[in-house]
Design a protein around this motif. Sequence first.
Motif, PDB file in Angstrom:
ATOM      1  N   UNK A 132      -2.863  12.541  -3.820  1.00 44.75           N
ATOM      2  CA  UNK A 132      -3.561  12.398  -4.697  1.00 44.75           C
ATOM      3  C   UNK A 132      -3.120  12.882  -5.986  1.00 44.75           C
ATOM      4  N   UNK A 133      -1.445  13.163  -6.176  1.00 42.19           N
ATOM      5  CA  UNK A 133      -0.899  13.127  -7.233  1.00 42.19           C
ATOM      6  C   UNK A 133      -0.862  12.005  -7.569  1.00 42.19           C
ATOM      7  N   UNK A 139       1.573  11.887 -11.274  1.00 46.96           N
ATOM      8  CA  UNK A 139       2.373  12.510 -10.807  1.00 46.96           C
ATOM      9  C   UNK A 139       3.427  11.320 -10.537  1.00 46.96           C
ATOM     10  N   UNK A 140       2.581  10.496  -9.291  1.00 42.09           N
ATOM     11  CA  UNK A 140       3.196   9.403  -8.576  1.00 42.09           C
ATOM     12  C   UNK A 140       3.336   8.242  -9.723  1.00 42.09           C
ATOM     13  N   UNK A 141       2.533   7.801 -10.849  1.00 40.42           N
ATOM     14  CA  UNK A 141       2.780   6.441 -11.370  1.00 40.42           C
ATOM     15  C   UNK A 141       3.784   6.979 -12.477  1.00 40.42           C
ATOM     16  N   UNK A 142       3.751   7.910 -12.880  1.00 37.60           N
ATOM     17  CA  UNK A 142       4.975   8.360 -13.583  1.00 37.60           C
ATOM     18  C   UNK A 142       6.321   7.852 -13.617  1.00 37.60           C
ATOM     19  N   UNK A 143       6.811   8.590 -11.583  1.00 38.46           N
ATOM     20  CA  UNK A 143       8.007   7.595 -11.082  1.00 38.46           C
ATOM     21  C   UNK A 143       7.698   6.360 -10.844  1.00 38.46           C
ATOM     22  N   UNK A 187      14.937   6.650  -3.326  1.00 36.66           N
ATOM     23  CA  UNK A 187      14.531   7.624  -3.500  1.00 36.66           C
ATOM     24  C   UNK A 187      12.774   8.157  -4.776  1.00 36.66           C
ATOM     25  N   UNK A 188      13.152   7.384  -5.411  1.00 38.77           N
ATOM     26  CA  UNK A 188      12.252   7.897  -6.460  1.00 38.77           C
ATOM     27  C   UNK A 188      10.763   6.976  -5.939  1.00 38.77           C
ATOM     28  N   UNK A 189      10.790   5.899  -4.733  1.00 38.72           N
ATOM     29  CA  UNK A 189      10.151   4.792  -4.276  1.00 38.72           C
ATOM     30  C   UNK A 189       9.389   6.159  -3.416  1.00 38.72           C
ATOM     31  N   UNK A 190      10.257   6.796  -2.918  1.00 40.99           N
ATOM     32  CA  UNK A 190       9.748   7.717  -1.916  1.00 40.99           C
ATOM     33  C   UNK A 190       9.097   8.630  -2.694  1.00 40.99           C
ATOM     34  N   UNK A 191       9.595   9.095  -3.382  1.00 40.12           N
ATOM     35  CA  UNK A 191       8.899  10.331  -3.848  1.00 40.12           C
ATOM     36  C   UNK A 191       7.626   9.699  -4.841  1.00 40.12           C
ATOM     37  N   UNK A 192       7.272   9.093  -5.263  1.00 36.68           N
ATOM     38  CA  UNK A 192       5.945   8.630  -5.461  1.00 36.68           C
ATOM     39  C   UNK A 192       5.778   7.730  -4.442  1.00 36.68           C
ATOM     40  N   UNK A 193       5.414   7.820  -3.837  1.00 32.60           N
ATOM     41  CA  UNK A 193       5.032   6.998  -2.234  1.00 32.60           C
ATOM     42  C   UNK A 193       4.100   8.119  -2.395  1.00 32.60           C
ATOM     43  N   UNK A 194       5.048   9.708  -1.519  1.00 29.71           N
ATOM     44  CA  UNK A 194       4.847  10.961  -1.170  1.00 29.71           C
ATOM     45  C   UNK A 194       3.196  11.645  -2.345  1.00 29.71           C
ATOM     46  N   UNK A 215       0.901  -1.722   0.123  1.00 35.78           N
ATOM     47  CA  UNK A 215       0.309  -0.025  -0.188  1.00 35.78           C
ATOM     48  C   UNK A 215       0.805   1.381  -0.122  1.00 35.78           C
ATOM     49  N   UNK A 216       0.216   2.037   0.033  1.00 32.71           N
ATOM     50  CA  UNK A 216       0.962   3.572  -0.260  1.00 32.71           C
ATOM     51  C   UNK A 216       1.861   3.829   1.080  1.00 32.71           C
ATOM     52  N   UNK A 217       0.914   3.968   1.703  1.00 30.12           N
ATOM     53  CA  UNK A 217       1.393   3.494   3.464  1.00 30.12           C
ATOM     54  C   UNK A 217       2.553   2.625   3.944  1.00 30.12           C
TER      55      UNK A 217
END
Length: 606
Positions: free
Chosen positions: A167-168, A171-175, A155-162, A8-10
């Motif tokens: 609710x972005x 952008x998250x899926x792109x990362x 870093x990318x994983x954290x970026x995407x998760x945040x 999950x995202x969390x």
Amino acid sequence: MLGIGLLSVSGMVSAFGAEEEKEELSLSDREINRLDIFEDRVLSKADAAFSREQYDEALGQYDSFAQKFLGSPVLPYVLFRKARCSQLADKLPEATEQYKQMVQQFPKAIKYVVPALYNMAECHLKGGASDEAVKAWAAIAENEEYAKSPLAAAAVAKLAAVLSKEDKQAEAMAYYERMAVSLGDSGSELAQQAIGAVVRQHVRTEPNEAKLREFYKKIQPAADNAPDADDPSKSLAYWKWVREGIQANGEFSWSERDQRKTYFESWAAIMEDKFPESDEFQIGLASIRYGADRDRDKWAERLDEQFKKNQKEGDWKRIIEFVRAYKGNWTKIKEYAAMLDYKTSGIEGISQLLDVLCNEQQESYLAKRRFQEFCENLPYDELSNDDVEKLILLAHEVLGDSTVAKGLAEKLDFDGLSDADKLKLARKLLKMDGAIAEPVYASMDDQLAGKLELLDHYEKSDDVAGALRIIDELAGVEKYAAKARAKKAELLRSSQRYSEAIEAYKLVDNPPDNLWQIVECCVAIDDLEKAVEQLEEIESGYEDQAAKAAYRIACLYRDAEETQKHAAALRRVIDKYAGTAEAAKAEKEQDLLGVPPAMPDDPFGR
């Protein structure tokens, strides 16, 4: 095939949270060798303080180094460590600024720049500035050189998760997709989590098979590229991967039953009419349909229809595949297991069926019943000993049934085998269980040798029942009768079967040793009266053992806390066996009791 990791995202934020354990960045040997003696001395003190977690002291020493040695080749490391000291001391604004200065001053020192940006993001996130954290992670992700760092994927994983949490989603899926593609078929946890996030987006959040297919093309290993690399929709491997994604994301609560029905129905419609000849695909499709209607009868009907449509006589492997497909349905498992017969499948088919029933379906009872049916109808006269051995192994190792295994051992053909061959076979079976090997030993011309080897095995494996059975057989052989009786008594005593041991010792003809053993057995079962009687018999019948027996009686009364009898027994040993070691021990014990010695002229010892 690439797997689909679920997180999950969390959970992803937690998995890459700011507090995770990590090894501190240090100098390489090459960098250390570039230090002069003065730099090394100052830096060593700073590093020592850092290792002791004395961050304020270390910070001051790193700062001193930076001011003294402005042209040092390890200055990027020193500035990084300064910022790290502030971060670990929970001085987040200072740490953030120090990391920023280090990156600006040495933008090409990738070894330190990427961790600096990564830690800077952690400081921002911990301070509640998630937007600034995103910028720092993005600085790593968007830089072609920085993206090669081992930290880049995290870093990318954290970026995407945040971003996803905010609710972005686009952008998250792109990362996530970028990370999945860059990690390829590495099989790493990060790769699986990124793949799982993108699959969930295209399967559940915003279902889109076309986008899912394009994503698959980007991440599939090179080995999967031909012949359907450009159009995965023609590939069974692709649809199997899709099914895994559908099922992995198909958890719904009771209140979401309408969404669940829509979810599975829509995917079942997309997969309809594909690969009708593929059992694997159709079994998977039946599971998807079951997710929609939750009708176990219809699920079974679909599987039955697929089986009947393509089944050919003698295709026992396909039968086993459908036994496997019916997991959780005892009735259908039993029905399909009954279809497999020895004539077409041989020992291999029986073996595979039992393996599926026991280890995959957890149907051990059904496996035993089916194996029993096989065994009752096997043409043993046509089977080789190797075949029977395989059956024995199945019975013992897969079913855990030594009784059936022993019965099968009795079916072995011993004609034409020498005792050496039989011994070799018996020893092989002995590794499973002595009882299984017994029929082979019994077939030997030299049966005594076989019984002795079996006895040795049972004793070493602490199989008392097996050992006693062989001992009773050896007791009927004149040459071994005496030793067998003695061994039986010893074995019964060592296994604490004292009452039986007493009777066994009575048959052992080596007095007074056997009588002494009877005494100990009586003591073990707290039968003081019989123990004393046996000792009195030893005392009266064996002169060289008399003093020892009399003193043992005194000891038994002492242990039973029968004080008067204990004292009387001690006086008797002193008077009757004067000059012996036992009398000396009795005198010392009498002194400890404080009992006065008997008067010489008193015949009653008063």
